[in-house]
Design a protein around this motif. Structure first.
Motif, PDB file in Angstrom:
ATOM      1  N   VAL A 201       9.366  -3.826  -3.881  1.00 21.54           N
ATOM      2  CA  VAL A 201       8.267  -3.285  -4.681  1.00 21.54           C
ATOM      3  C   VAL A 201       8.561  -1.843  -5.074  1.00 21.54           C
ATOM      4  N   GLN A 202       9.006  -1.046  -4.125  1.00 20.08           N
ATOM      5  CA  GLN A 202       9.300   0.351  -4.415  1.00 20.08           C
ATOM      6  C   GLN A 202      10.414   0.493  -5.447  1.00 20.08           C
ATOM      7  N   TYR A 203      11.421  -0.353  -5.321  1.00 18.36           N
ATOM      8  CA  TYR A 203      12.523  -0.322  -6.272  1.00 18.36           C
ATOM      9  C   TYR A 203      12.041  -0.715  -7.669  1.00 18.36           C
TER      10      TYR A 203
ATOM     11  N   ALA B 211      -2.149  -5.457  -0.184  1.00 20.42           N
ATOM     12  CA  ALA B 211      -0.847  -5.097   0.376  1.00 20.42           C
ATOM     13  C   ALA B 211       0.025  -4.415  -0.664  1.00 20.42           C
ATOM     14  N   VAL B 212       0.007  -4.943  -1.901  1.00 16.29           N
ATOM     15  CA  VAL B 212       0.818  -4.349  -2.965  1.00 16.29           C
ATOM     16  C   VAL B 212       0.274  -2.973  -3.339  1.00 16.29           C
ATOM     17  N   ASN B 213      -1.053  -2.832  -3.370  1.00 10.11           N
ATOM     18  CA  ASN B 213      -1.647  -1.521  -3.655  1.00 10.11           C
ATOM     19  C   ASN B 213      -1.249  -0.505  -2.600  1.00 10.11           C
ATOM     20  N   HIS B 214      -1.163  -0.951  -1.357  1.00  9.01           N
ATOM     21  CA  HIS B 214      -0.749  -0.052  -0.284  1.00  9.01           C
ATOM     22  C   HIS B 214       0.683   0.424  -0.520  1.00  9.01           C
TER      23      HIS B 214
ATOM     24  N   ARG C  91       0.638   2.942  -3.316  1.00 13.87           N
ATOM     25  CA  ARG C  91       0.159   4.248  -2.850  1.00 13.87           C
ATOM     26  C   ARG C  91       1.259   4.973  -2.071  1.00 13.87           C
ATOM     27  N   GLU C  92       1.973   4.240  -1.233  1.00 13.55           N
ATOM     28  CA  GLU C  92       3.080   4.840  -0.484  1.00 13.55           C
ATOM     29  C   GLU C  92       4.126   5.406  -1.436  1.00 13.55           C
ATOM     30  N   TYR C  93       4.433   4.644  -2.476  1.00 12.73           N
ATOM     31  CA  TYR C  93       5.442   5.106  -3.431  1.00 12.73           C
ATOM     32  C   TYR C  93       4.985   6.381  -4.135  1.00 12.73           C
ATOM     33  N   LEU C  94       3.723   6.392  -4.594  1.00 15.75           N
ATOM     34  CA  LEU C  94       3.204   7.567  -5.297  1.00 15.75           C
ATOM     35  C   LEU C  94       3.152   8.777  -4.371  1.00 15.75           C
ATOM     36  N   ASP C  95       2.819   8.540  -3.104  1.00 14.74           N
ATOM     37  CA  ASP C  95       2.815   9.641  -2.140  1.00 14.74           C
ATOM     38  C   ASP C  95       4.210  10.236  -1.992  1.00 14.74           C
ATOM     39  N   GLN C  96       5.205   9.359  -1.916  1.00 16.04           N
ATOM     40  CA  GLN C  96       6.578   9.834  -1.765  1.00 16.04           C
ATOM     41  C   GLN C  96       7.065  10.528  -3.032  1.00 16.04           C
TER      42      GLN C  96
ATOM     43  N   ARG D 248      -8.009   3.179  -4.400  1.00 19.06           N
ATOM     44  CA  ARG D 248      -7.384   4.089  -3.441  1.00 19.06           C
ATOM     45  C   ARG D 248      -5.860   4.084  -3.549  1.00 19.06           C
ATOM     46  N   THR D 249      -5.371   3.960  -4.791  1.00 20.18           N
ATOM     47  CA  THR D 249      -3.927   4.065  -4.989  1.00 20.18           C
ATOM     48  C   THR D 249      -3.514   5.514  -5.217  1.00 20.18           C
ATOM     49  N   THR D 250      -4.465   6.437  -5.043  1.00 24.37           N
ATOM     50  CA  THR D 250      -4.195   7.869  -5.089  1.00 24.37           C
ATOM     51  C   THR D 250      -4.972   8.523  -3.961  1.00 24.37           C
TER      52      THR D 250
END
Length: 253
Positions: A81-83, A111-114, A117-122, A144-146
């Motif tokens: 997903v991140q890739y 799960a995908v939204n989580h 969110r992790e990707y955007l945080d990074q 809550r994707t931000t």
């Protein structure tokens, strides 16, 4: 760490054009890279900025749920997903663009939204600013994707409906499950500035953007905000509003 400006408004208020102007002026004024996020299902931010991504987060969500994401040896779902999101980011001079795409359907996207969110945080550390072009319902923020919004800018036309919509969006912001630190209303496409005094004396107005033929002409011929004259009245007014936002962003309460 980046700071987020979320822009919302009724359809037709000109919020996407304002969002694109803010991206262009942040690039020019701050010298820091900007991540533009098109969170409106009717995605037009890329057109206003002159760049189009190859895919959207909505399409990535669907592919992840249907287990159709392209993966390599030893690549788990999270990395896939991140890739995919990383590849969905369209790069331009001074800014990148990520399109959220269609809204969520009946399936469970938690799960995908989580992972999003992790990707955007990074990724936040790679940008000075994140500019979110939202639909009026602000579904992207409600999911809550931000983590937090530094400034919520509501773009409204100088009409009774525009003022009522601005009040509803500001009220909705109070119920969002994230922190919204500051809020403001930007009147847009205003032909008579005297109107705004009677329409929104109770609103936290930070500026007035006049009706500008240059903006309409650029839109008609498919030009981008980067093609607008620097001295165009609308460009100057958005620049003044952005100066207010940047000033308040440095004043933590």
């Amino acid at each position: 760490m980046s700071k987020t400006i979320a822009i919302s408004g009724k359809g037709g208020s000109g919020k996407t054009t304002v969002a694109a102007m803010i991206v262009s002026q942040l690039v020019r004024q701050t010298g820091r890279s900007v991540l533009a996020v098109d969170a409106d299902p009717n995605a037009c931010l890329g057109l206003a900025l002159g760049v189009e991504p190859e895919t959207t987060v909505g399409e990535i969500r669907d592919a992840a749920l249907e287990r159709k994401l392209q993966t390599g040896p030893g690549m788990d779902r999270q990395r896939a997903v991140q890739y995919a999101i990383h590849r969905a980011v369209a790069e331009a001079e001074g800014f990148d663009l990520l399109a959220m795409g269609h809204t969520e359907g009946p399936k469970c996207y938690c799960a995908v939204n989580h992972l999003l969110r992790e990707y955007l945080d990074q990724a936040a550390g790679d940008y000075g600013w994140v500019v979110l072009d939202n639909e009026a319902g602000m579904e992207h923020l409600s999911r809550r994707t931000t983590d937090a919004v530094e400034f919520l800018l509501v773009v409204a036309e100088a009409t009774a409906i525009g003022a009522a919509t601005a009040r509803r969006i500001l009220a909705l912001a109070e119920r969002l499950p994230i922190v919204v630190r500051r809020r403001g209303v930007l009147w847009n496409k205003v032909a008579d500035p005297a109107l705004v005094d009677t329409l929104g004396a109770d609103l936290p107005v930070i500026g007035i953007v006049p009706y500008d033929d240059a903006v309409l002409e650029a839109s008609t011929r498919g030009a981008t905000v980067f093609d607008l004259p620097a001295d165009a009245p609308a460009v100057a007014a958005v620049g003044e509003a952005l100066a207010v936002i940047l000033d308040r962003a440095t004043q933590r309460t």
